[in-house]
Write an enzyme that holds these catalytic residues in place. Structure first.
Site, PDB file in Angstrom:
ATOM      1  N   ASP A 181      17.402  36.023  -5.691  1.00 56.42           N
ATOM      2  CA  ASP A 181      17.516  35.798  -4.240  1.00 56.42           C
ATOM      3  C   ASP A 181      17.860  34.335  -3.980  1.00 56.42           C
ATOM      4  OD1 ASP A 181      16.661  38.407  -3.850  1.00 56.42           O
ATOM      5  OD2 ASP A 181      14.553  37.825  -3.576  1.00 56.42           O
TER       6      ASP A 181
ATOM      7  N   ASP B  48      11.556  28.398   1.669  1.00 55.03           N
ATOM      8  CA  ASP B  48      10.943  29.045   0.502  1.00 55.03           C
ATOM      9  C   ASP B  48      10.421  27.975  -0.449  1.00 55.03           C
ATOM     10  OD1 ASP B  48      11.384  31.854   0.985  1.00 55.03           O
ATOM     11  OD2 ASP B  48      13.489  31.593   0.461  1.00 55.03           O
TER      12      ASP B  48
ATOM     13  N   GLU C 162       6.692  33.789  -6.363  1.00 53.08           N
ATOM     14  CA  GLU C 162       8.057  34.310  -6.268  1.00 53.08           C
ATOM     15  C   GLU C 162       9.080  33.203  -6.511  1.00 53.08           C
ATOM     16  OE1 GLU C 162       9.055  36.013  -2.439  1.00 53.08           O
ATOM     17  OE2 GLU C 162      11.139  36.219  -3.004  1.00 53.08           O
ATOM     18  N   GLU C 163       8.737  31.991  -6.152  1.00 60.58           N
ATOM     19  CA  GLU C 163       9.711  30.894  -6.209  1.00 60.58           C
ATOM     20  C   GLU C 163       9.594  30.046  -7.473  1.00 60.58           C
ATOM     21  OE1 GLU C 163      11.878  31.436  -4.193  1.00 60.58           O
ATOM     22  OE2 GLU C 163      10.848  32.582  -2.637  1.00 60.58           O
TER      23      GLU C 163
ATOM     24  N   ASP D 113       3.482  34.934  -2.737  1.00 61.10           N
ATOM     25  CA  ASP D 113       4.821  34.893  -2.142  1.00 61.10           C
ATOM     26  C   ASP D 113       4.656  33.919  -0.974  1.00 61.10           C
ATOM     27  OD1 ASP D 113       7.108  35.254  -0.684  1.00 61.10           O
ATOM     28  OD2 ASP D 113       6.921  37.431  -0.490  1.00 61.10           O
TER      29      ASP D 113
ATOM     30  N   LEU E 251       6.584  32.623   1.230  1.00 61.87           N
ATOM     31  CA  LEU E 251       7.236  32.943   2.499  1.00 61.87           C
ATOM     32  C   LEU E 251       7.876  34.313   2.365  1.00 61.87           C
ATOM     33  CD1 LEU E 251       7.575  31.659   5.241  1.00 61.87           C
ATOM     34  CD2 LEU E 251       9.767  30.751   4.491  1.00 61.87           C
ATOM     35  N   ASP E 252       7.285  35.286   3.022  1.00 57.55           N
ATOM     36  CA  ASP E 252       7.792  36.659   2.961  1.00 57.55           C
ATOM     37  C   ASP E 252       8.628  36.943   4.215  1.00 57.55           C
ATOM     38  OD1 ASP E 252       7.784  39.491   1.996  1.00 57.55           O
ATOM     39  OD2 ASP E 252       6.861  39.735   3.963  1.00 57.55           O
TER      40      ASP E 252
ATOM     41  N   GLU F 288       3.518  40.917  -3.967  1.00 59.54           N
ATOM     42  CA  GLU F 288       3.813  41.647  -2.724  1.00 59.54           C
ATOM     43  C   GLU F 288       3.058  42.988  -2.738  1.00 59.54           C
ATOM     44  OE1 GLU F 288       8.158  40.029  -1.276  1.00 59.54           O
ATOM     45  OE2 GLU F 288       8.187  41.504  -2.875  1.00 59.54           O
TER      46      GLU F 288
HETATM   47  P1  AHG Z   1      11.131  37.861   0.538  1.00 56.15           P
HETATM   48  O1  AHG Z   1      11.591  37.248   1.828  1.00 56.15           O
HETATM   49  O2  AHG Z   1       9.846  37.282   0.050  1.00 56.15           O
HETATM   50  O3  AHG Z   1      12.206  37.922  -0.520  1.00 56.15           O
HETATM   51  O4  AHG Z   1      10.702  39.375   0.815  1.00 56.15           O
HETATM   52  C1  AHG Z   1      11.470  40.210   1.583  1.00 56.15           C
HETATM   53  C2  AHG Z   1      11.119  41.634   1.249  1.00 56.15           C
HETATM   54  C3  AHG Z   1      10.093  42.266   2.142  1.00 56.15           C
HETATM   55  O5  AHG Z   1       9.273  41.467   2.829  1.00 56.15           O
HETATM   56  C4  AHG Z   1      10.881  43.096   3.093  1.00 56.15           C
HETATM   57  O6  AHG Z   1      10.184  44.257   3.381  1.00 56.15           O
HETATM   58  C5  AHG Z   1      12.140  43.343   2.368  1.00 56.15           C
HETATM   59  O7  AHG Z   1      12.269  42.383   1.378  1.00 56.15           O
HETATM   60  C6  AHG Z   1      13.331  43.276   3.264  1.00 56.15           C
HETATM   61  O8  AHG Z   1      14.313  43.987   2.646  1.00 56.15           O
HETATM   62  P2  AHG Z   1      15.757  44.253   3.277  1.00 56.15           P
HETATM   63  O9  AHG Z   1      16.541  43.027   2.925  1.00 56.15           O
HETATM   64  O10 AHG Z   1      16.204  45.503   2.564  1.00 56.15           O
HETATM   65  O11 AHG Z   1      15.603  44.454   4.765  1.00 56.15           O
HETATM   66 MN    MN Z   2       8.398  38.785   0.052  1.00 55.69          MN
HETATM   67 MN    MN Z   3       9.287  35.197  -0.348  1.00 48.04          MN
END
Ligand code: AHG
Ligand code: MN
Ligand code: MN
Length: 364
Positions: free
Chosen positions: A66, A72, A95-96, A117, A119-120, A285
């Site tokens: 990502d 983040d 995560e980071e 995590d 920042l989710d 998560e």
């Molecule tokens: P993060 O920002 O920590 O990478 O997590 C995002 C996760 C979760 O929180 C969320 O339900 C999902 O990814 C969003 O997925 P889409 O991009 O498919 O919407």
């Molecule tokens: Mn997350």
């Molecule tokens: Mn995150």
């Protein structure tokens, strides 16, 4: 307390220090206070929004592939700085950060392990949407040599001694479980205290709300397609009631809504991902959220097994997640079992069944 309020410190002292739980041990309350301090600092940074100078990409990628946002990276650093110094932790996973972060030699090491995590839902940052932080606390396995490596973290989620998240919405809240129910605290910003506002949250067994990223429908397995289709068919379908759909793209925001009023959240197996493991990461998560949901009377499964029983294969491994109101999650688990046995019922569009709007008795 004099004003009748229960602060996070009072709650933790009452719950953990005066009545120690057999699996938690000394120091957990102090560690959770440090986690809460990190959360307060993150909340403050997020509140500044674009004025804080932290919007946009960091131009780097984490181990999951990502793209990292500047926030983040900043929020990861806040967690590390607030939690590595106190002599309570042996190591952290985030995560980071690609690898285990052992507590540096200049600090004492303790018995706990923290996975987080920071920042989710970070795709929501630049649009001023709801984001969160998620954390999970384990105890270092007895007899494991210092410093702790990956093996210390690769244990199923049912061994967690605490789990929680912060939600940064119109108010900042900390939702926490140390194994005696799920409780929520609201940040009183001018004072700087987390105050207990939701005691022993219970997720209703039934719901008419589900959350899933429907743009992935072509990658889902038949049991999930079946469930979602039946919900969408509403009152003229076999469920005989209308459902609402939600998607906030932040697991924290979805789980929070489910804890407050019920619902189902799904990030199921997904043919896009190698090994069909879906999108969400197990250690920081799926596991902490599953712990909170189970402590609130809900269920959390992969479709085939309880999330908290999954043995992690790697620090950043992913897992399918279906969680929330008990009766709906049980139903989805049953659909998976029926599918495995080849017993799926063929789908009949409600347009052609006995409750169809197109039949004279229904439209009368
Ligand atoms: P993060 O920002 O920590 O990478 O997590 C995002 C996760 C979760 O929180 C969320 O339900 C999902 O990814 C969003 O997925 P889409 O991009 O498919 O919407
Ligand atoms: Mn997350
Ligand atoms: Mn995150």
């Amino acid at each position: 307390m004099q004003d009748g309020r229960t602060t996070l410190s009072k709650f933790l002292i009452d719950t953990l220090d005066r009545r120690p739980s057999p699996h938690a041990g000394a120091g957990l309350s102090a560690l959770l206070i440090d986690v809460a301090a990190a959360i307060k600092q993150i909340s403050s940074a997020l509140t500044r929004g674009a004025l804080g100078g932290h919007y946009g990409s960091a131009q780097t990628f984490n181990t999951n592939g990502d793209e990292q946002k500047k926030l983040d990276v900043v929020t990861n650093e806040i967690f590390v700085q607030h939690c590595e110094w106190d002599g309570l932790l042996a190591a952290m996973v985030s995560e980071e950060m690609d690898d285990v972060h052992p507590v540096p030699d200049k600090y004492a090491r303790g018995d706990y392990l923290l996975a987080f995590d920071p920042l989710d839902g970070s795709s929501n940052i630049d649009v001023n949407g709801v984001v969160g932080s998620i954390f999970s606390v384990l105890r270092r396995p007895d007899g494991m040599a210092e410093p702790c490596g990956e093996a210390a973290f690769l244990r199923p989620g049912h061994v967690q001694v605490a789990a929680g998240y912060a939600i940064y919405g119109p108010s900042t809240m900390l939702v926490l479980s140390v194994g005696n129910g799920t409780h929520a605290f609201t940040l009183e910003r001018d004072v700087g205290n987390f105050v207990l506002t939701h005691t022993d949250i219970r997720i209703p067994d039934d719901t008419c709300e589900f959350a899933i990223n429907a743009s992935n429908e072509r990658f889902w397995e038949p049991p999930v397609r079946r469930y979602v289709q039946e919900c969408k068919d509403g009152r003229i379908g076999c469920r005989e009631r209308d459902f609402n759909m939600r998607w906030i793209a932040s697991m924290v925001a979805e789980v929070h809504r489910i804890l407050m009023r019920g619902g189902v959240f799904m990030y199921p197996r997904d043919f896009r991902t190698s090994g069909l493991e879906g999108r969400l990461r197990l250690l920081y998560e799926a596991n902490p959220m599953s712990f909170l949901v189970e402590q609130a009377g809900g269920l959390s499964i992969t479709g085939r097994e309880r999330v908290l029983d999954v043995v992690p294969r790697a620090l950043h491994c992913r897992v399918p997640v279906i969680l929330g109101s008990r009766n709906e999650v049980e139903r989805i688990g049953r659909y998976h079992r029926e599918h495995e046995r080849g017993e799926d019922k063929p789908y009949t569009s409600p347009l052609f069944n006995e409750r169809s709007l197109f039949l004279p008795e229904a439209s009368a």
